[in-house]
Each structure stands twice: as C-alpha cells, then as structure tokens.
Design a protein around this motif. Structure first.
Motif, PDB file in Angstrom:
ATOM      1  N   TRP A 194     -25.354 140.825 105.014  1.00 52.15           N
ATOM      2  CA  TRP A 194     -26.242 139.935 104.249  1.00 52.15           C
ATOM      3  C   TRP A 194     -27.654 139.861 104.833  1.00 52.15           C
ATOM      4  N   ARG A 221     -20.668 141.157 101.792  1.00 52.67           N
ATOM      5  CA  ARG A 221     -21.532 141.304 100.630  1.00 52.67           C
ATOM      6  C   ARG A 221     -21.076 142.507  99.809  1.00 52.67           C
ATOM      7  N   PRO A 222     -20.895 142.344  98.513  1.00 54.75           N
ATOM      8  CA  PRO A 222     -20.422 143.438  97.660  1.00 54.75           C
ATOM      9  C   PRO A 222     -21.290 144.687  97.755  1.00 54.75           C
ATOM     10  N   SER A 239     -16.219 143.159  95.466  1.00 58.15           N
ATOM     11  CA  SER A 239     -16.972 142.666  94.310  1.00 58.15           C
ATOM     12  C   SER A 239     -17.351 141.213  94.530  1.00 58.15           C
ATOM     13  N   ARG A 240     -18.210 140.695  93.658  1.00 60.77           N
ATOM     14  CA  ARG A 240     -18.735 139.328  93.777  1.00 60.77           C
ATOM     15  C   ARG A 240     -17.612 138.305  93.891  1.00 60.77           C
ATOM     16  N   GLY A 241     -17.811 137.328  94.778  1.00 62.38           N
ATOM     17  CA  GLY A 241     -16.834 136.273  94.956  1.00 62.38           C
ATOM     18  C   GLY A 241     -15.702 136.638  95.890  1.00 62.38           C
ATOM     19  N   GLU A 293     -23.516 146.161  92.386  1.00 62.02           N
ATOM     20  CA  GLU A 293     -22.777 145.062  92.986  1.00 62.02           C
ATOM     21  C   GLU A 293     -23.633 144.343  94.024  1.00 62.02           C
ATOM     22  N   THR A 294     -24.342 145.098  94.864  1.00 58.31           N
ATOM     23  CA  THR A 294     -25.185 144.486  95.889  1.00 58.31           C
ATOM     24  C   THR A 294     -26.357 143.742  95.261  1.00 58.31           C
ATOM     25  N   ASN A 296     -26.543 142.338  92.424  1.00 53.20           N
ATOM     26  CA  ASN A 296     -26.106 141.137  91.710  1.00 53.20           C
ATOM     27  C   ASN A 296     -25.540 140.066  92.633  1.00 53.20           C
ATOM     28  N   SER A 297     -25.541 140.323  93.923  1.00 48.43           N
ATOM     29  CA  SER A 297     -24.974 139.366  94.895  1.00 48.43           C
ATOM     30  C   SER A 297     -26.053 138.981  95.898  1.00 48.43           C
ATOM     31  N   THR A 298     -26.757 137.919  95.584  1.00 47.91           N
ATOM     32  CA  THR A 298     -27.839 137.460  96.443  1.00 47.91           C
ATOM     33  C   THR A 298     -27.452 136.240  97.245  1.00 47.91           C
TER      34      THR A 298
END
Length: 299
Positions: A194, A221-222, A239-241, A293-294, A296-298
């Motif tokens: 991250w 982090r995805p 993936s996210r989450g 994926e990365t 969309n994952s902030t």
C-alpha cells in the motif's frame, strides 16, 4: 498431462534459473516464547549462491544481523512483554538477490503492556423517568448515508514511552478507515503493498489511539502480489475487500506477472486465514486484471 498451478508450487517444479534466483527461507521457529526470557529465533536458509547477510525482523522493525551456520540463520532475542508478535527473516546473497521468509506469528506469554482494542470507559448514565408513549403517524423511513470519518486515510502509531525497545507494541501501525476504526497491518509485507515508505505516519498519544475502535486487519492490496497460505499449495490473486481467487494454472500467473511470477508470491501465515474470503476461481486471462484491481483499490 497438464500440471495444475497448485501441484507445481507443491513440488517446486520451476526452471533451474528461477530456483537459483534468490534464497529460500523458512518460517521462524520457535513459535512460542516467554516475556523477559531470551529465545533463539532461527530459520532454515537454502541458497545456491553464498549468503551475504540475513537479518531478523520483529513486527515492522529490523532487529539486526543473524548468524548463518550450516543453512540456519539464528539470533537471540528477548521479548519485553507478552502478546501475539510477528517475525520473519530477510536475506541477501552475494549476487545481490534478496528474499524474505514466511511471516510467523509468535505467541509470547507474560504481561502484555498494551493490548488492543483500547477503549475509553463510558460513564453510567443517570436513569430518567420514562415518558408515556404517544402514538405517532407512520412515515417512510429516511435513509441517511454514513458520514466518512474525518480521520479516514491517516496512518497512526502510539508514541513510544521512554525506554521502549524495538519490539514494544507502540511500534504497531494502524490505518484509519472510513468506518472510523483503526485497522492494523499484520506485517511489513502487507504495509508495503500500500505504501512505499512511512513518510505520512503520525505518532499520537495512547489516549488518542484509544478513541478508535479496533477493526479488521488490513489485507494485501489487490493486484500487487499473489499470495498463498503456508499449509495450502494453491496460489491466489487478491481482489477488493480481501477476496482471494485461485489462479488455476502457471500460464495464467505468468500472463499476469511475467516470467518471474514466482517471485511475486507472498506466504500468509495460517493465523491470518480469517482475514480473507474466497471468490470465483480464475480460469482465463480475462477473468482478472492486476492493473485494474490495483487502480480500483485506493483504501
């Protein structure tokens, strides 16, 4: 016959060039210790190229250089307080190749100096008379979206007290989420998917940290790394989450992460198994996109 990705990881069927690329390091032993009592922490190190240096890491801090003899890196260490701690070994060979061993959870018996979650005592309210209920007209409920915490996105740690050593719980790093809770980074590997450094990390008093309820751990982090559990040969994309998706073949892993895909796999200790959930398997390249994926994952 086509090998499954899981089988290739289990048997180590990689090309000789990749096997020789970096040291192979085991998890740390022993996995139990007592506060105030020195314990010899060690890990097996297997490398085709001579080892230049191995260092011991506890939580997010480097403790120091280890002695490497006969394929074992070791260093004595004394935990100052009890609790669940995390350790791993990081090595560099004479050619400059580097790798880190599996992150290991070590249960330390003894008095725990700081034990999350921290909380501020809530005063007992004085009872008030209950008014006679008055019927009210029925109305449609109004749904109000939750307001994100004003502290969301902050990186916090407790200010260390005088004399605190490197393994004191004050070194734990937390992320403040939109839910207003503090989420712990299980280890440095997760943190560095991250962030590139600790430049935005803020130190706060214990009283300030206690205002944040402890939430779930931060997950990888995805898209940045593939992961696997120490007792499970399957390799997963993130993936996210914190959703893990099994990558079914080596060809898929190579398509996502290149010829040196096996260097992009981190081991997750079984201790953190419940931090993740599982999604649909990845059977085709179009099923997953690491870059998207990365992006969309902030948080």
């Amino acid at each position: 016959m086509k090998r499954t990705f899981a089988l290739s990881i289990t048997l180590g069927l990689f090309s000789p060039l990749i096997v020789l690329a970096a040291p192979n390091i085991s998890s740390v032993v022993p996995t139990t210790a007592a506060a105030g009592v020195a314990v010899n922490l060690s890990a097996s190190v297997n490398s085709a190229i001579p080892i230049q240096r191995c260092s011991l890491w506890v939580d997010l801090a480097e403790i120091g250089e280890m002695t490497v003899i006969g394929g074992t890196a070791s260093r004595p260490y004394t935990f100052s307080s009890g609790g669940s701690r995390i350790a791993f070994v990081f090595c560099r060979d004479t050619s400059g190749n580097m790798s880190a061993g599996a992150t290991t959870a070590i249960e330390v018996s003894g008095v725990t100096t700081v034990s999350p979650p921290l909380s501020t005592p809530t005063p007992t309210p004085t009872p008030t008379p209950t008014p006679t209920p008055v019927p009210a007209p029925v109305a449609e409920p109004i749904i109000v979206a939750p307001t994100p915490s004003p502290d969301a996105g902050k990186l916090l740690k407790i200010v260390c007290p005088a004399g605190a050593d490197i393994n004191h719980p004050c070194h734990a790093v937390y992320y403040i989420g939109n839910d207003g809770k503090r989420h712990a980074f299980p280890n440095s590997r997760v943190f560095f998917t991250w962030y590139a450094d600790f430049d935005t990390l803020q130190e706060v008093p214990l009283e300030t940290m206690s205002r944040y309820t402890l939430g779930t751990n931060v997950t990888y982090r995805p898209g940045v790394k593939m992961v696997k559990f120490t007792t499970d040969p399957k390799v997963y994309a993130v993936s996210r989450g914190g959703v893990l998706r099994w990558i079914r073949t080596e060809e898929l892993a190579q398509a996502y992460y290149g010829n040196e895909w096996n260097k992009q796999i981190d081991d997750i200790p079984d201790t953190f198994y419940t931090n993740y959930t599982f999604g649909a398997d990845i059977n085709a390249v179009s099923d997953y996109n690491p870059v998207t994926e990365t992006a969309n994952s902030t948080e």
